[in-house]
Enzyme design. Sequence first.
Site, PDB file in Angstrom:
ATOM      1  N   GLU A 103      21.607  21.664 -35.103  1.00 12.21           N
ATOM      2  CA  GLU A 103      20.216  21.734 -34.655  1.00 12.21           C
ATOM      3  C   GLU A 103      19.739  23.174 -34.386  1.00 12.21           C
ATOM      4  O   GLU A 103      18.709  23.605 -34.903  1.00 12.21           O
ATOM      5  CB  GLU A 103      20.152  20.908 -33.374  1.00 12.21           C
ATOM      6  CG  GLU A 103      18.783  20.486 -32.970  1.00 12.21           C
ATOM      7  CD  GLU A 103      18.862  19.717 -31.648  1.00 12.21           C
ATOM      8  OE1 GLU A 103      19.860  18.995 -31.416  1.00 12.21           O
ATOM      9  OE2 GLU A 103      17.940  19.860 -30.854  1.00 12.21           O
ATOM     10  N   ASP A 128      28.614  15.797 -33.889  1.00 12.92           N
ATOM     11  CA  ASP A 128      27.873  14.789 -33.110  1.00 12.92           C
ATOM     12  C   ASP A 128      27.067  13.844 -34.002  1.00 12.92           C
ATOM     13  O   ASP A 128      26.568  12.827 -33.526  1.00 12.92           O
ATOM     14  CB  ASP A 128      26.912  15.475 -32.144  1.00 12.92           C
ATOM     15  CG  ASP A 128      27.638  16.373 -31.162  1.00 12.92           C
ATOM     16  OD1 ASP A 128      28.783  16.055 -30.811  1.00 12.92           O
ATOM     17  OD2 ASP A 128      27.066  17.405 -30.754  1.00 12.92           O
ATOM     18  N   MET A 170      33.142  14.232 -27.158  1.00 15.12           N
ATOM     19  CA  MET A 170      31.944  15.074 -27.219  1.00 15.12           C
ATOM     20  C   MET A 170      30.711  14.228 -27.548  1.00 15.12           C
ATOM     21  O   MET A 170      30.826  13.100 -28.037  1.00 15.12           O
ATOM     22  CB  MET A 170      32.133  16.196 -28.226  1.00 15.12           C
ATOM     23  CG  MET A 170      32.987  17.317 -27.653  1.00 15.12           C
ATOM     24  SD  MET A 170      33.090  18.730 -28.751  1.00 15.12           S
ATOM     25  CE  MET A 170      33.840  19.952 -27.676  1.00 15.12           C
ATOM     26  N   GLY A 171      29.570  14.802 -27.323  1.00 17.90           N
ATOM     27  CA  GLY A 171      28.300  14.097 -27.526  1.00 17.90           C
ATOM     28  C   GLY A 171      27.446  14.289 -26.285  1.00 17.90           C
ATOM     29  O   GLY A 171      27.495  13.492 -25.363  1.00 17.90           O
ATOM     30  N   ARG A 172      26.702  15.401 -26.295  1.00 17.59           N
ATOM     31  CA  ARG A 172      25.889  15.715 -25.122  1.00 17.59           C
ATOM     32  C   ARG A 172      24.673  14.820 -25.023  1.00 17.59           C
ATOM     33  O   ARG A 172      24.268  14.424 -23.945  1.00 17.59           O
ATOM     34  CB  ARG A 172      25.396  17.164 -25.211  1.00 17.59           C
ATOM     35  CG  ARG A 172      26.318  18.131 -24.540  1.00 17.59           C
ATOM     36  CD  ARG A 172      25.793  19.521 -24.657  1.00 17.59           C
ATOM     37  NE  ARG A 172      26.168  20.113 -25.941  1.00 17.59           N
ATOM     38  CZ  ARG A 172      25.836  21.332 -26.332  1.00 17.59           C
ATOM     39  NH1 ARG A 172      25.102  22.076 -25.554  1.00 17.59           N
ATOM     40  NH2 ARG A 172      26.227  21.803 -27.502  1.00 17.59           N
ATOM     41  N   GLU A 223      30.449  12.762 -23.330  1.00 12.42           N
ATOM     42  CA  GLU A 223      30.321  13.763 -22.260  1.00 12.42           C
ATOM     43  C   GLU A 223      28.925  13.780 -21.636  1.00 12.42           C
ATOM     44  O   GLU A 223      28.755  14.125 -20.475  1.00 12.42           O
ATOM     45  CB  GLU A 223      30.659  15.159 -22.802  1.00 12.42           C
ATOM     46  CG  GLU A 223      29.716  15.604 -23.908  1.00 12.42           C
ATOM     47  CD  GLU A 223      30.062  16.947 -24.520  1.00 12.42           C
ATOM     48  OE1 GLU A 223      30.606  17.808 -23.815  1.00 12.42           O
ATOM     49  OE2 GLU A 223      29.778  17.135 -25.711  1.00 12.42           O
ATOM     50  N   ARG A 262      43.183   6.776 -15.091  1.00 14.36           N
ATOM     51  CA  ARG A 262      43.451   8.149 -15.518  1.00 14.36           C
ATOM     52  C   ARG A 262      42.373   8.596 -16.507  1.00 14.36           C
ATOM     53  O   ARG A 262      41.753   7.767 -17.170  1.00 14.36           O
ATOM     54  CB  ARG A 262      44.807   8.244 -16.223  1.00 14.36           C
ATOM     55  CG  ARG A 262      45.986   8.015 -15.300  1.00 14.36           C
ATOM     56  CD  ARG A 262      46.210   9.217 -14.387  1.00 14.36           C
ATOM     57  NE  ARG A 262      47.440   9.117 -13.634  1.00 14.36           N
ATOM     58  CZ  ARG A 262      47.593   8.476 -12.486  1.00 14.36           C
ATOM     59  NH1 ARG A 262      46.557   7.841 -11.930  1.00 14.36           N
ATOM     60  NH2 ARG A 262      48.748   8.454 -11.864  1.00 14.36           N
ATOM     61  N   HIS A 268      37.698  20.158 -27.307  1.00 13.80           N
ATOM     62  CA  HIS A 268      37.627  20.842 -28.613  1.00 13.80           C
ATOM     63  C   HIS A 268      38.690  20.390 -29.600  1.00 13.80           C
ATOM     64  O   HIS A 268      38.631  20.773 -30.774  1.00 13.80           O
ATOM     65  CB  HIS A 268      37.679  22.356 -28.400  1.00 13.80           C
ATOM     66  CG  HIS A 268      36.449  22.853 -27.696  1.00 13.80           C
ATOM     67  ND1 HIS A 268      36.288  22.756 -26.340  1.00 13.80           N
ATOM     68  CD2 HIS A 268      35.304  23.385 -28.181  1.00 13.80           C
ATOM     69  CE1 HIS A 268      35.108  23.231 -26.007  1.00 13.80           C
ATOM     70  NE2 HIS A 268      34.482  23.618 -27.103  1.00 13.80           N
TER      71      HIS A 268
END
Length: 338
Positions: A103, A128, A170-172, A223, A262, A268
Site C-alpha cells: 500500500e 497481508d 501478522m495482519g494489522r 495482530e 500459552r 517476522h
Amino acid sequence: MKKIAILTGGADCPGLNSVIRAVVRKGMIEGYVVTGIKNGWLGLVENDMRILDLRLTSGILDRGGTILGTSRINPLENAEQIKQITENYKRGGIDALIAVGGEETLKIALTLHEEGRIRVVGVPKSIDNALSGTDYAFGFDTAVNIATECIDRLHTTAESHHRIMVVEVMGRYTGWIALEAGIAGGADIILVPEFPINIQEVCDSLKRRHQRGKSFSIIIVSEGAKIIGYLDKRTEVERRRFGNVSEMVAKAIEENTGYETRVSVLGHIQRGGTPTAYDRLIGTQFGVKAVELVKEGKFGKMVSLRDNKLHYVDIEEAVKKRKTIDMDLYEMSKVFSA
Ligand code: F6P
C-alpha cells in the site's frame, strides 16, 4: 537503449526476487537496460543503483527477501527527498520505474507519477493480501504456509499439555493470514481485525469444547484484532513490537476459564525464508507483465490477478481502500469453530 528501473519498497516478503529476475529477463529480451535501485525509495534519494544482468539475477528464485534491499522511508513527508528522487530519476536516464510494494510504496509511486516526476508501473506484494484491485498479492501464500505449519506444530504440544495456545499472526488491518492459516491448520477459534473480539464468547466456546472432551484448543489471532471494551493506549508500533493482543487474549482466557494458556507470536518468521512455488510463479508472471505494461506505455497502472488471469488496474484503485477478508470464507470457517 531505454532504461527500466526497479525498486522493492516497504516490508520485504518471499517472492520479491522472482519479480526482479523476471523483470531483468523480460526487460533484456525487449531491449531495455534494467537498473536495480537499492533499498526502496531511499536508493532513489541517494542515487544508489546499479545495472542488473542475468548473472546478478540468476539463482535467486528460491531466496526470500530482496536482493535489492528495502526500506520504509516515505519521501512524500520530505520535500528535499522528493526533489532528489526527481533529479536522480532524470539524471539516471530512467524511462520507467517498476515499483514493487504494498500500500505505502504504491501510494508514493502514484503521487510521484501524478505529479509528473516519474513514470511508474506497480507490482503488488503483501503478505497481508490486503491490496485492492487484485485477487492476490504475492508473499501471502508463503506466509499462510508458514503459519499453518506453526499451527500444526503447536497442536501436538497443546494436546500433550492440555493447554490453550494463542497464536498471533501478522495482519494489522485485515485478517487474511489468520483466516486462511486458521482454516488450513484447523484452529478452533479465528480472531480477525474485521470483527472486534468478544472475550466472553471466546471463553464460552472453549468451555463447550472442553465439555465435549477436548482438553486443548488453538486460537489464531491477527495482530490488529481489537478486544471489545479494551482501550489500548499504546501506539501501533508498540502494539506490534510487544505482540500485545495475543497476551491480552491469553490473560483474559486464563482468568475466565482457569485453563492454562500459552502465547506464540509468529512475527517476522512469516516473512522469512523460501517462497512457495505459488509465490515464485505469481512473482514471475507479475514481473513479465510489468515489463509489458512499460512497453505499452501503461503508466500509473498496477499488474493484477483476476480470476487467475493477468490484468492491470489503476494504481489508485489498488490503494484507495483495503481488501478485507472474504466474508463467505469467514462464515464457512465457523463450521469448524469451537
Ligand atoms: O505490511 C506487512 C507487515 O508484515 C505487516 O503484516 C506487519 O504488521 C508489518 O509489516 C511489520 O512491519 P515491520 O517489518 O516494519 O516490523
